[in-house]
Design a protein around this motif. Structure first.
Motif: not given
Length: 256
Positions: A115-136
């Motif tokens: 189970t992983v938590h990550t962080c980023s300075r860029k909200e749009a980029e973070l949200n895109h990745c989270l959506q992608e990972w949820t799909g996987k």
């Protein structure tokens, strides 16, 4: 018909079960057997046979549509002497996990069951990745954080402590930045930015993570360094200094 080795004893398992859904034709090709002989025959596994199957099992792990399927594949793989790790039940914090090396690390840890938590300075980029990972089917969460900020580092670790109930198994200090100039041309502000992002953040996050890692009972801290910390490169003298600090400090902190 089967492969046998007097030195190694494995349980007899239908080959098609080991392949976890691959076609019998593919399995037969890997095992050098005819399709007609696959269904009724159990194959005595040997190291050589498992080595042939392993890339296909790993491929299934990457493409499984749900976390439960990946866990099942991981169990099968670990049962037959695989050297790949299984991280089911473990958790991890990866700083800067939305691009580059950090992104690859997040996906690898998640594929292995963490189970992983990550962080980023860029909200749009973070949200895109989270959506992608949820799909996987990956168990990944994320939050906004500029690790060069002390206050934001404190908030990040509060989030992590809450998410993982006061325990952390893996900390990956991945975030890094660079400004490439000749040494004489750097400003004081640029020096401070590079040192705060690349080195100060890792130092402070290790301090903040220490009680969580200790509480987990099984903990690892990883620094993403660079060859620039060992030899001269064209990446800039300040960047090289921060990465050299990673090399030296990681040796020191391991003994404290």
């Amino acid at each position: 018909m089967g492969l046998k080795s007097p030195a190694v004893s494995y349980p007899a398992v239908p080959c098609c079960e080991l392949m976890k859904g691959l076609s019998l034709a593919t399995c037969a090709s890997v095992c050098n057997m005819s399709v007609g002989s696959m269904e009724p025959i159990d194959i005595l596994q040997t190291e050589a046979h498992v080595a042939k199957l392993r890339p296909f099992i790993s491929s299934q792990q990457r493409t499984a549509s749900s976390r439960e399927e990946r866990e099942e594949v991981a169990k099968v793989e670990s049962s037959y002497g695989s050297s790949r790790w299984v991280l089911i039940g473990m958790n991890a914090l990866v700083t800067g996990g939305t691009r580059g090396i950090g992104h690859a690390i997040v996906e690898e840890l998640a594929e292995l069951g963490a189970t992983v938590h990550t962080c980023s300075r860029k909200e749009a980029e973070l949200n895109h990745c989270l959506q992608e990972w949820t799909g996987k089917g990956f168990a990944v969460t994320g939050s906004l954080c500029d690790v060069s900020s002390q206050d934001q580092r404190l908030q990040l670790m509060e989030n992590v402590s809450s998410l993982f109930t006061g325990k952390l198994n893996i900390l990956i200090n991945n975030v890094g930045t660079n400004i490439i100039k000749k040494t004489a041309e750097y400003t004081a502000e640029e020096y401070s930015k590079l040192m705060a992002t690349n080195f100060e953040s890792t130092y402070h996050l290790c301090q903040l993570a220490y009680p969580l890692v200790k509480a987990s009972g099984v903990g690892s801290i990883v620094f993403i360094s660079s060859v620039a910390g060992l030899v001269h490169t064209s990446s800039g003298s300040i960047y090289g200094a921060t990465k050299g600090n990673h090399h030296d400090w990681s040796l020191s902190v391991a003994l404290v």
